[in-house]
Scaffold this motif. Structure first.
Motif, PDB file in Angstrom:
ATOM      1  N   GLY A 162       0.847  -1.182   0.000  1.00  0.00           N
ATOM      2  CA  GLY A 162       0.000   0.000   0.000  1.00  0.00           C
ATOM      3  C   GLY A 162       0.880   1.229   0.000  1.00  0.00           C
ATOM      4  N   ARG A 163       0.300   2.327  -0.429  1.00  0.00           N
ATOM      5  CA  ARG A 163       1.031   3.584  -0.448  1.00  0.00           C
ATOM      6  C   ARG A 163       0.131   4.696   0.091  1.00  0.00           C
ATOM      7  NH1 ARG A 163       4.311   0.262  -1.408  1.00  0.00           N
ATOM      8  NH2 ARG A 163       5.911   0.224  -3.060  1.00  0.00           N
ATOM      9  N   ILE A 164       0.647   5.465   1.031  1.00  0.00           N
ATOM     10  CA  ILE A 164      -0.042   6.650   1.528  1.00  0.00           C
ATOM     11  C   ILE A 164       0.837   7.852   1.224  1.00  0.00           C
ATOM     12  CG2 ILE A 164      -0.937   7.861   3.553  1.00  0.00           C
ATOM     13  CD1 ILE A 164      -1.505   5.099   4.785  1.00  0.00           C
ATOM     14  N   VAL A 165       0.256   8.830   0.546  1.00  0.00           N
ATOM     15  CA  VAL A 165       0.977  10.044   0.164  1.00  0.00           C
ATOM     16  C   VAL A 165       0.254  11.233   0.788  1.00  0.00           C
ATOM     17  CG1 VAL A 165       1.830  11.457  -1.737  1.00  0.00           C
ATOM     18  CG2 VAL A 165       1.635   8.966  -2.033  1.00  0.00           C
ATOM     19  N   ASN A 166       0.918  11.898   1.695  1.00  0.00           N
ATOM     20  CA  ASN A 166       0.334  13.069   2.358  1.00  0.00           C
ATOM     21  C   ASN A 166       0.868  14.345   1.712  1.00  0.00           C
ATOM     22  OD1 ASN A 166      -1.098  11.520   4.280  1.00  0.00           O
ATOM     23  ND2 ASN A 166       0.733  11.343   5.550  1.00  0.00           N
ATOM     24  N   ILE A 167      -0.036  15.236   1.341  1.00  0.00           N
ATOM     25  CA  ILE A 167       0.370  16.508   0.752  1.00  0.00           C
ATOM     26  C   ILE A 167       0.467  17.532   1.879  1.00  0.00           C
ATOM     27  CG2 ILE A 167      -0.064  18.231  -1.011  1.00  0.00           C
ATOM     28  CD1 ILE A 167       0.414  15.362  -2.069  1.00  0.00           C
ATOM     29  N   ALA A 168       1.683  17.733   2.350  1.00  0.00           N
ATOM     30  CA  ALA A 168       1.936  18.702   3.428  1.00  0.00           C
ATOM     31  C   ALA A 168       2.285  20.040   2.774  1.00  0.00           C
ATOM     32  CB  ALA A 168       3.031  18.200   4.349  1.00  0.00           C
ATOM     33  N   SER A 169       3.291  20.732   3.273  1.00  0.00           N
ATOM     34  CA  SER A 169       3.671  22.037   2.731  1.00  0.00           C
ATOM     35  C   SER A 169       5.013  22.436   3.303  1.00  0.00           C
ATOM     36  CB  SER A 169       2.627  23.100   3.094  1.00  0.00           C
ATOM     37  OG  SER A 169       3.103  24.402   2.809  1.00  0.00           O
ATOM     38  N   VAL A 170       5.748  23.224   2.527  1.00  0.00           N
ATOM     39  CA  VAL A 170       6.981  23.786   3.057  1.00  0.00           C
ATOM     40  C   VAL A 170       6.687  24.640   4.290  1.00  0.00           C
ATOM     41  CG1 VAL A 170       6.941  25.844   1.590  1.00  0.00           C
ATOM     42  CG2 VAL A 170       9.135  24.924   2.364  1.00  0.00           C
ATOM     43  N   ALA A 171       5.459  25.144   4.401  1.00  0.00           N
ATOM     44  CA  ALA A 171       5.081  25.918   5.591  1.00  0.00           C
ATOM     45  C   ALA A 171       5.150  25.076   6.852  1.00  0.00           C
ATOM     46  CB  ALA A 171       3.671  26.484   5.428  1.00  0.00           C
ATOM     47  N   GLY A 172       4.998  23.764   6.720  1.00  0.00           N
ATOM     48  CA  GLY A 172       5.109  22.879   7.862  1.00  0.00           C
ATOM     49  C   GLY A 172       6.532  22.720   8.349  1.00  0.00           C
ATOM     50  N   LYS A 173       7.503  23.045   7.509  1.00  0.00           N
ATOM     51  CA  LYS A 173       8.908  23.021   7.909  1.00  0.00           C
ATOM     52  C   LYS A 173       9.348  24.362   8.489  1.00  0.00           C
ATOM     53  CE  LYS A 173      10.598  19.870   4.274  1.00  0.00           C
ATOM     54  NZ  LYS A 173      11.566  19.794   3.148  1.00  0.00           N
ATOM     55  N   GLU A 174       8.919  25.432   7.838  1.00  0.00           N
ATOM     56  CA  GLU A 174       9.473  26.743   8.159  1.00  0.00           C
ATOM     57  C   GLU A 174       8.519  27.662   8.894  1.00  0.00           C
ATOM     58  OE1 GLU A 174      10.906  28.419   4.518  1.00  0.00           O
ATOM     59  OE2 GLU A 174      12.614  27.060   4.451  1.00  0.00           O
ATOM     60  N   LYS A 234       6.848   4.718  10.528  1.00  0.00           N
ATOM     61  CA  LYS A 234       7.555   3.800  11.421  1.00  0.00           C
ATOM     62  C   LYS A 234       6.667   2.626  11.820  1.00  0.00           C
ATOM     63  CE  LYS A 234      10.884   7.029  13.480  1.00  0.00           C
ATOM     64  NZ  LYS A 234      10.688   8.186  12.598  1.00  0.00           N
ATOM     65  N   GLU A 235       5.402   2.919  12.119  1.00  0.00           N
ATOM     66  CA  GLU A 235       4.483   1.868  12.566  1.00  0.00           C
ATOM     67  C   GLU A 235       4.215   0.833  11.475  1.00  0.00           C
ATOM     68  OE1 GLU A 235       2.120   4.920  15.599  1.00  0.00           O
ATOM     69  OE2 GLU A 235       1.124   4.187  13.790  1.00  0.00           O
ATOM     70  N   LEU A 236       4.252   1.255  10.221  1.00  0.00           N
ATOM     71  CA  LEU A 236       3.895   0.364   9.116  1.00  0.00           C
ATOM     72  C   LEU A 236       5.098  -0.121   8.322  1.00  0.00           C
ATOM     73  CD1 LEU A 236       0.782   2.334   7.776  1.00  0.00           C
ATOM     74  CD2 LEU A 236       0.749   0.142   8.993  1.00  0.00           C
ATOM     75  N   ALA A 237       6.302   0.210   8.760  1.00  0.00           N
ATOM     76  CA  ALA A 237       7.492  -0.011   7.949  1.00  0.00           C
ATOM     77  C   ALA A 237       7.664  -1.456   7.491  1.00  0.00           C
ATOM     78  CB  ALA A 237       8.730   0.447   8.711  1.00  0.00           C
ATOM     79  N   ALA A 238       7.297  -2.403   8.318  1.00  0.00           N
ATOM     80  CA  ALA A 238       7.506  -3.811   7.971  1.00  0.00           C
ATOM     81  C   ALA A 238       6.286  -4.440   7.299  1.00  0.00           C
ATOM     82  CB  ALA A 238       7.864  -4.602   9.227  1.00  0.00           C
ATOM     83  N   SER A 239       5.261  -3.651   7.031  1.00  0.00           N
ATOM     84  CA  SER A 239       3.993  -4.203   6.544  1.00  0.00           C
ATOM     85  C   SER A 239       3.845  -4.195   5.037  1.00  0.00           C
ATOM     86  CB  SER A 239       2.835  -3.398   7.138  1.00  0.00           C
ATOM     87  OG  SER A 239       2.766  -2.109   6.530  1.00  0.00           O
ATOM     88  N   GLY A 240       4.700  -3.448   4.341  1.00  0.00           N
ATOM     89  CA  GLY A 240       4.513  -3.252   2.909  1.00  0.00           C
ATOM     90  C   GLY A 240       3.713  -2.006   2.574  1.00  0.00           C
ATOM     91  N   VAL A 241       3.185  -1.339   3.588  1.00  0.00           N
ATOM     92  CA  VAL A 241       2.479  -0.071   3.397  1.00  0.00           C
ATOM     93  C   VAL A 241       3.470   1.051   3.689  1.00  0.00           C
ATOM     94  CG1 VAL A 241       0.566   1.391   4.119  1.00  0.00           C
ATOM     95  CG2 VAL A 241       0.269  -1.097   4.047  1.00  0.00           C
ATOM     96  N   LEU A 242       3.783   1.837   2.668  1.00  0.00           N
ATOM     97  CA  LEU A 242       4.750   2.918   2.804  1.00  0.00           C
ATOM     98  C   LEU A 242       4.015   4.253   2.909  1.00  0.00           C
ATOM     99  CD1 LEU A 242       7.417   1.850   0.130  1.00  0.00           C
ATOM    100  CD2 LEU A 242       7.142   1.083   2.508  1.00  0.00           C
ATOM    101  N   VAL A 243       4.505   5.106   3.792  1.00  0.00           N
ATOM    102  CA  VAL A 243       3.856   6.388   4.076  1.00  0.00           C
ATOM    103  C   VAL A 243       4.873   7.504   3.894  1.00  0.00           C
ATOM    104  CG1 VAL A 243       2.454   7.685   5.720  1.00  0.00           C
ATOM    105  CG2 VAL A 243       2.500   5.178   5.838  1.00  0.00           C
ATOM    106  N   ASN A 244       4.613   8.407   2.971  1.00  0.00           N
ATOM    107  CA  ASN A 244       5.525   9.510   2.728  1.00  0.00           C
ATOM    108  C   ASN A 244       4.734  10.792   2.519  1.00  0.00           C
ATOM    109  OD1 ASN A 244       8.301   8.150   2.472  1.00  0.00           O
ATOM    110  ND2 ASN A 244       7.046   6.929   1.071  1.00  0.00           N
ATOM    111  N   CYS A 245       5.419  11.914   2.608  1.00  0.00           N
ATOM    112  CA  CYS A 245       4.725  13.175   2.355  1.00  0.00           C
ATOM    113  C   CYS A 245       5.539  14.072   1.441  1.00  0.00           C
ATOM    114  CB  CYS A 245       4.354  13.893   3.646  1.00  0.00           C
ATOM    115  SG  CYS A 245       5.715  14.659   4.537  1.00  0.00           S
ATOM    116  N   ILE A 246       4.826  14.992   0.814  1.00  0.00           N
ATOM    117  CA  ILE A 246       5.403  15.958  -0.106  1.00  0.00           C
ATOM    118  C   ILE A 246       5.224  17.338   0.513  1.00  0.00           C
ATOM    119  CG2 ILE A 246       5.282  16.938  -2.431  1.00  0.00           C
ATOM    120  CD1 ILE A 246       4.024  14.308  -3.361  1.00  0.00           C
ATOM    121  N   THR A 247       6.266  18.170   0.410  1.00  0.00           N
ATOM    122  CA  THR A 247       6.173  19.516   0.971  1.00  0.00           C
ATOM    123  C   THR A 247       6.380  20.552  -0.136  1.00  0.00           C
ATOM    124  OG1 THR A 247       8.511  19.388   1.625  1.00  0.00           O
ATOM    125  CG2 THR A 247       6.867  18.853   3.300  1.00  0.00           C
TER     126      THR A 247
END
Length: 259
Positions: free
Chosen positions: A142-154, A178-191
């Motif tokens: 599975g893949r989860i893609v979260n659309i965050a923002s550079v505002a969340g960094k700065e 971290k919770e899903l790392a071994a499950s095959g479900v990858l979670v990432n975000c874009i800023t």
């Protein structure tokens, strides 16, 4: 060794894209369809959803659901509908979001603050809460893609609620990854840095150009990010080519932020 996908790298995959009726969400849906996926668009505006589905129909299978991501029951119904239509859910894109008021942090009303956090952060968590068990039960990937923002960094001045919500979404990405790392479900975000989308329509006219100019001044490339550039990154993160990144933050800010 991971096989590099070519042509239609999302062939046979089924995706949910929240806030999918326009802007970045619609661009991601278009890109996913072109890559071979089926897409369920979630949004709160019926007319915009109908128009989006009509636009996307020539590219593949696109369905829609009226879903307010703040509403646990609506999210659960939308997830069930997508699973019934597609048979599975392979990709979740948490894109639904609002900018909120363009005022100082202390001038936010509690209602304004809660609205932004409820949509941008709690809404994404509710969607993950509904979809992750489905992905885990499929016992594949599975893949989860979260659309965050550079505002969340700065942090953006005069957008405290928005910045805080996107910082929270980055942290949610890291925790869930971290919770899903071994499950095959990858979670990432874009800023991304700012895209010149309908999000600016919610800014009072007297502040709109000032905000646009201020945002552009922070980007070394001197332009807004194109929605198709964000969509391209979201497509890679949803593909099998992305195989060893999870809980990660992928910058697309024209040089504004490089971490």
């Amino acid at each position: 060794m991971t096989t590099i996908a070519h042509g239609r790298p999302l062939e046979g995959r089924h995706a949910i894209v929240t806030g999918g009726a326009r802007g970045i969400g619609l661009a991601i849906a278009r890109r996913y369809l072109a890559a071979g996926a089926s897409v369920a668009l979630w949004d709160v505006e019926a007319a915009a959803l109908a128009d989006a589905v009509q636009q996307l129909a020539p590219l593949g299978t696109a369905i829609s659901a009226l879903v307010d991501v703040r509403d646990e029951d609506q999210v659960a119904r939308g997830a069930s509908q997508a699973q019934e239509n597609f048979g599975r859910i392979d990709i979740l894109v948490n894109n639904a979001g609002v900018l909120g008021p363009t005022v100082t942090a202390w001038e936010h009303t509690p209602a304004q603050w809660r609205q932004v956090l409820d949509i941008n952060l709690t809404g994404a968590w509710l969607c993950c809460r509904a979809v992750v068990p489905v992905m885990l039960a499929q016992q594949q990937r599975g893949r989860i893609v979260n659309i965050a923002s550079v505002a969340g960094k700065e942090g953006n001045g005069f957008n405290a609620a928005y910045s805080a919500s996107k910082a929270g979404l980055i942290a949610l990405t890291k925790s869930l990854g971290k919770e899903l790392a071994a499950s095959g479900v990858l979670v990432n975000c874009i800023t991304p840095s700012a895209a010149d989308t309908a999000v600016f329509a919610g800014v009072p006219a007297e502040h709109r150009e000032q905000l646009r100019s201020a945002l552009l001044a922070r980007v070394p490339m001197g332009r807004f990010v194109e929605v198709d550039e964000v969509a391209a990154m979201a497509a890679w993160l949803a593909s099998d080519d992305c195989s060893f990144s999870t809980g990660a933050v992928f910058d697309i800010s024209g040089g504004r932020s490089m971490y």
